[in-house]
Design an enzyme around this catalytic site. Structure first.
Site, PDB file in Angstrom:
ATOM      1  N   HIS A   1      75.401 -81.361  71.591  1.00  0.00           N
ATOM      2  CA  HIS A   1      75.474 -82.579  72.398  1.00  0.00           C
ATOM      3  C   HIS A   1      76.073 -82.184  73.745  1.00  0.00           C
ATOM      4  O   HIS A   1      77.236 -81.802  73.810  1.00  0.00           O
ATOM      5  CB  HIS A   1      76.343 -83.622  71.697  1.00  0.00           C
ATOM      6  CG  HIS A   1      75.793 -84.035  70.364  1.00  0.00           C
ATOM      7  ND1 HIS A   1      74.879 -85.046  70.214  1.00  0.00           N
ATOM      8  CD2 HIS A   1      76.000 -83.533  69.120  1.00  0.00           C
ATOM      9  CE1 HIS A   1      74.557 -85.175  68.924  1.00  0.00           C
ATOM     10  NE2 HIS A   1      75.220 -84.259  68.237  1.00  0.00           N
TER      11      HIS A   1
ATOM     12  N   HIS B   1      68.942 -87.096  61.043  1.00  0.00           N
ATOM     13  CA  HIS B   1      70.372 -87.271  60.757  1.00  0.00           C
ATOM     14  C   HIS B   1      70.402 -88.124  59.482  1.00  0.00           C
ATOM     15  O   HIS B   1      70.219 -89.338  59.529  1.00  0.00           O
ATOM     16  CB  HIS B   1      71.047 -87.987  61.935  1.00  0.00           C
ATOM     17  CG  HIS B   1      72.418 -88.514  61.659  1.00  0.00           C
ATOM     18  ND1 HIS B   1      73.551 -88.000  62.256  1.00  0.00           N
ATOM     19  CD2 HIS B   1      72.868 -89.513  60.849  1.00  0.00           C
ATOM     20  CE1 HIS B   1      74.620 -88.657  61.826  1.00  0.00           C
ATOM     21  NE2 HIS B   1      74.237 -89.594  60.977  1.00  0.00           N
TER      22      HIS B   1
ATOM     23  N   ARG C   1      75.962 -84.269  76.396  1.00  0.00           N
ATOM     24  CA  ARG C   1      76.527 -85.519  76.945  1.00  0.00           C
ATOM     25  C   ARG C   1      75.933 -85.977  78.264  1.00  0.00           C
ATOM     26  O   ARG C   1      76.337 -87.033  78.755  1.00  0.00           O
ATOM     27  CB  ARG C   1      78.054 -85.424  77.085  1.00  0.00           C
ATOM     28  CG  ARG C   1      78.791 -85.063  75.807  1.00  0.00           C
ATOM     29  CD  ARG C   1      78.510 -86.024  74.674  1.00  0.00           C
ATOM     30  NE  ARG C   1      79.381 -85.773  73.523  1.00  0.00           N
ATOM     31  CZ  ARG C   1      79.083 -86.197  72.285  1.00  0.00           C
ATOM     32  NH1 ARG C   1      77.978 -86.872  72.047  1.00  0.00           N
ATOM     33  NH2 ARG C   1      79.899 -85.948  71.296  1.00  0.00           N
TER      34      ARG C   1
ATOM     35  N   ASP D   1      76.426 -78.408  65.927  1.00  0.00           N
ATOM     36  CA  ASP D   1      76.657 -79.838  66.175  1.00  0.00           C
ATOM     37  C   ASP D   1      77.799 -80.013  67.178  1.00  0.00           C
ATOM     38  O   ASP D   1      78.628 -80.915  67.040  1.00  0.00           O
ATOM     39  CB  ASP D   1      76.946 -80.584  64.858  1.00  0.00           C
ATOM     40  CG  ASP D   1      76.786 -82.098  65.017  1.00  0.00           C
ATOM     41  OD1 ASP D   1      76.415 -82.558  66.114  1.00  0.00           O
ATOM     42  OD2 ASP D   1      77.044 -82.817  64.029  1.00  0.00           O
TER      43      ASP D   1
END
Lengths: 433, 362
Positions: free
Chosen positions: A66, A182, A68, A311
């Site tokens: 991630h 997910h 962001r 992750d």
């Protein structure tokens, strides 16, 4: 710099079956030549890296991070996240679409790959499977792929509805993309902030049952089986339960294209690491029981696990300094993955070095069909990590390249120190001894 | 699908040791206290209770204590306040409904603000489990846990213990691992959501008592007993007694010297549907049940009681009830706990960053 000669190193390229002393010449962003020590023929004028005593391997690839951006630059930016990736030996990362706004369009997919983002390593966007990742309306997968998306996912959220997941698998198969799920049946996990079990009872926290993950994995595998003729590819993100890994194992035996990844925190830690409400131990999926953790190790050792993915989920420090149930999910991982994998998977649990590296490069590249990556065969991208496999060191989060500090591994002993990370022929990180 | 059978056991990183409590005056969990520590607090409570009020109020004269309450409370708040004032301390109440908490101020910032205002200890009631640990870590003050979410309520366990001892072990001074040997305490009802149950089931077995948990599956999961024997950072020695589940209320009653009734916490049920008539049929403490199955047991309740729900009015007001005695004991216990908070010496070294210092076993 157009040419770089890496001399005196020990090359491990699992995809090419190489594990021996070799010199490598990188030219114009590609691997130009591989030869025995001192035998490179076209290295005149090339800058030289002396890799004596070091391991030279394909740059690591993290298919679940991630970064962001867009929209949450206060947590991490593409520039800072990829700087952390380079420090961790990664030369490519696949960025999840749960940004603000959600990456559900070719425009955002292209924006993320623009040179203006200042990425230190290659960024492969993963497009959202559904509009706004709301699990209702499918996005245009062909358009996302044309813009550079390497998979589709609603990560952070499951694709819950049977019909929508079926359509996603079928549509992704038509354009040759994997659907990354997910797997969390959120109907079974309301208000949950850790794994359901004795620890959640003791801490007075609402728990997420392991079945919330495994039941959705089983549902997805059923859909893949029904769509068998279309050859869909289901990839299970961050597997954390014994039952989910067992379901993937069985699906593979049945000849289905079902793959899975495991994060270092899920093969190392358990719900006991939550301690007394340490919000850095709050993630989704949560840290599980010791039996689940052992099943992750087993799955990695026996080969059912296809990739280690971190992750990497950076958050601003103040966001984690709140009541446990209000803290956001996630832990960073890019700088610690290699050190933890070598320390535990290789040194402690005896997984051969080549297999560890394969889980971190060749297999993830194959999984997302990243052509010319995950190997150092002549002609492939000059994505290289050079590390000292013997070096022990201690991870200090104060020195992180990431904007975030949310790790559980501060102060942990790591094995294997990254000396150079080279992305497409350019030195993205260096830390010579 | 069943998980694969385990073929190997792996050497894996151990969970780190807990740094809590940072301050020796804090009482976050009942496990922060050794059995000796519990013994000393109870003895001190009795001394303070007997002391001349005009002498007693010099002990903490003009010391500043903040009561920080994120949840409504009658008994706990009032008795903490009376206890602190009885020792001469100045108290101030901050509640979530009339403070900057309403404007979105975080628990950390609220704690730092109270510290800057001169608070020397904070008594915290919070609806989130674990909030006292966060507050202690960030405010760097002694924190007294006055109930955190579904987790713990250590002073309630202490006042419950004082009540149990007064009836079942009168005259006992020093406590040990066998003080309550032979005593069965049954905790009945909404165990899942109860911080009172958790603190009691962590403490009573360490004094030799047998704790029986009783309630329907929805309110009492099987994991409850595993959690009591699980490992916890800073766990104070092994429990001599045990924690068991008995779903048949009348069977549990017959074995009990103390019966602790709990309220169904409607505010925490989170969508859970309960058939209340069925619940009452199975678990309501009625005069008839009490006379038939536990005519000598004491009947406890941490309050608030819902008459006609978990307990009938007749039992609540009856001769076996210790409900109001528990409330009274709360003031004495909290005097001792508040005194300890401000006199327990210097805090141990703190880590420079608010994050835990984690370490692998490597």
């Amino acid at each position: 710099m157009t040419a770089l000669a890496i001399r005196n190193g020990h090359l491990i390229d699992p995809a090419a079956g190489v594990d021996t002393a070799k010199d490598i010449l990188l030219k114009d962003g590609r691997v130009a030549e591989i030869a025995g020590p001192g035998k490179l023929k076209h290295a005149e004028g090339a800058e030289v890296i002396d890799a004596a005593g070091l391991t030279v391997a394909p740059g690591l690839i993290d298919i679940h991070v991630h970064l962001r951006e867009p929209g949450q630059g206060y947590k991490e930016t593409i520039a800072t996240g990829t700087a952390a990736a380079a420090a961790g030996g990664f030369t490519a990362v696949a960025a999840m679409p749960n940004t603000t706004p959600v990456n559900d369009s070719p425009e955002i997919t292209r924006w993320m790959q623009s040179p203006e983002r200042g990425a230190q390593v290659r960024v492969f966007p993963i497009g959202a499977a559904t509009r706004g990742s709301k699990g209702e309306t499918l996005n245009d997968f062909a358009a996302l792929k044309a813009a550079g998306a390497v998979a589709v996912s609603d990560d952070g959220q499951p694709i819950l509805k049977d019909g929508v997941m079926r359509e996603s698998l079928a549509a992704a198969a038509r354009v040759g993309l994997a659907v990354i799920q997910h797997a969390e049946d959120t109907r079974m996990a309301q208000g949950a902030s850790m794994n359901l079990g004795p620890a959640s009872f003791r801490l007075g926290l609402r728990g997420m049952p392991p079945e919330a993950e495994s039941s959705l994995v089983e549902r997805d595998i059923r859909l893949v089986s029904e769509l068998r003729d279309a050859h869909p590819h289901l990839h299970v993100a961050h597997a954390s339960t014994a039952a989910a890994v067992a379901a993937v194992r069985q699906a593979r035996r049945n000849g289905l294209r079902v793959t899975c990844e495991v994060a270092p925190h899920h093969f190392l830690l358990t719900e006991e690491h939550v301690g007394l409400y340490n919000t850095h131990a709050k993630m989704n999926p949560p840290l599980r029981s010791a039996a689940d953790r052992d099943a992750m190790i087993e799955g990695i050792l026996d080969g059912v696990v296809d990739a280690i993915a971190t992750d990497h989920a950076p958050h601003a420090p103040h966001e984690k300094e709140v009541e446990f149930e209000h803290a956001p999910n996630g832990i960073t991982g890019l700088e610690t993955a290699l050190g933890l994998c070598l320390r535990w998977l290789h040194k402690e649990w005896r997984l051969p070095l080549g297999r560890v590296l394969s889980l971190l490069s060749a297999q993830p590249a194959a999984l997302l069909n990243l052509k010319g990556r995950g190997t150092l065969a002549v002609g492939s991208y000059a994505d290289v990590v050079i590390f000292d496999p013997k070096a022990e060191w201690v991870y200090r989060v104060a020195e992180t390249k990431s904007k975030a500090r949310n790790t559980l591994f501060d102060g942990w002993t790591m094995q294997g120190k990254v000396r150079w990370t080279i992305c497409e022929g350019r030195v993205a990180y260096t830390n010579p001894a | 699908m069943n998980p694969q059978p385990r073929r190997r056991t792996f050497n894996t990183p151990a969970p780190p040791a807990s740094p809590f409590p940072y301050h020796p005056g804090s009482l976050l969990s009942i496990l922060d206290l050794s059995v000796d520590g519990v013994s000393r607090l109870l003895a001190r409570a009795t001394e303070l209770e007997k002391q001349d009020p005009l002498k007693r109020n010099r002990i903490l004269a003009k010391r500043r204590i903040a009561l920080l309450f994120y949840e409504s409370s009658t008994r706990t708040r009032t008795s903490f306040e009376l206890a602190a004032k009885a020792l001469g301390a100045d108290t101030t109440l901050v509640s979530n409904l009339s403070s900057s908490i309403e404007k979105g101020e975080s628990l950390k910032d609220t704690g730092l603000t109270l510290r800057a205002l001169g608070a020397e200890a904070i008594i915290l009631r919070h609806n989130s489990s674990g909030a006292p640990w966060l507050l202690e870590q960030s405010a760097r003050l002694p924190v007294l846990n006055a109930g955190d979410g579904m987790h713990e309520h250590p002073t309630q366990a202490l006042l419950d213990l004082r009540t149990i001892l007064a009836h079942l072990r009168p005259g006992v001074r020093a406590l040990g691992a066998d003080t309550l040997a032979g005593v069965t305490v049954t905790i009945v009802g909404d165990i899942l959501h109860s911080r009172v149950a958790r603190s009691n089931m962590l403490m009573l077995p360490r004094l030799g008592a047998r704790v029986v948990l009783c309630g329907p599956k929805e309110l009492l999961p099987e994991t409850a007993t595993q959690s009591a024997t699980g490992t916890l950072p800073r766990r104070q020695g092994p429990a001599a007694g045990g924690v068991e589940i008995e779903r048949d209320f009348e069977e549990a009653m017959r074995e009990s010297q103390a019966i602790m009734m709990l309220r169904i916490q409607a505010e925490r049920l989170a969508g859970l549907q309960l058939d209340l008539e069925e619940y009452k049929a199975g678990y309501q403490l009625t005069g008839q049940r009490l006379a038939a199955h536990a005519p000598k047991a004491i009947v406890m309740h941490p309050g608030p009681i819902i008459r006609g729900m978990e307990i009938t009015a007749g039992v609540a007001d009856g001769v076996q009830s210790t409900i109001l005695e528990q409330v009274t004991n709360g003031v004495a216990i909290r005097m001792a706990v508040v005194e300890r908070a401000l006199t327990a010496g210097v805090p141990s070294d703190r880590s420079p960053s608010p994050g835990w210092k984690e370490g692998g076993r490597a």
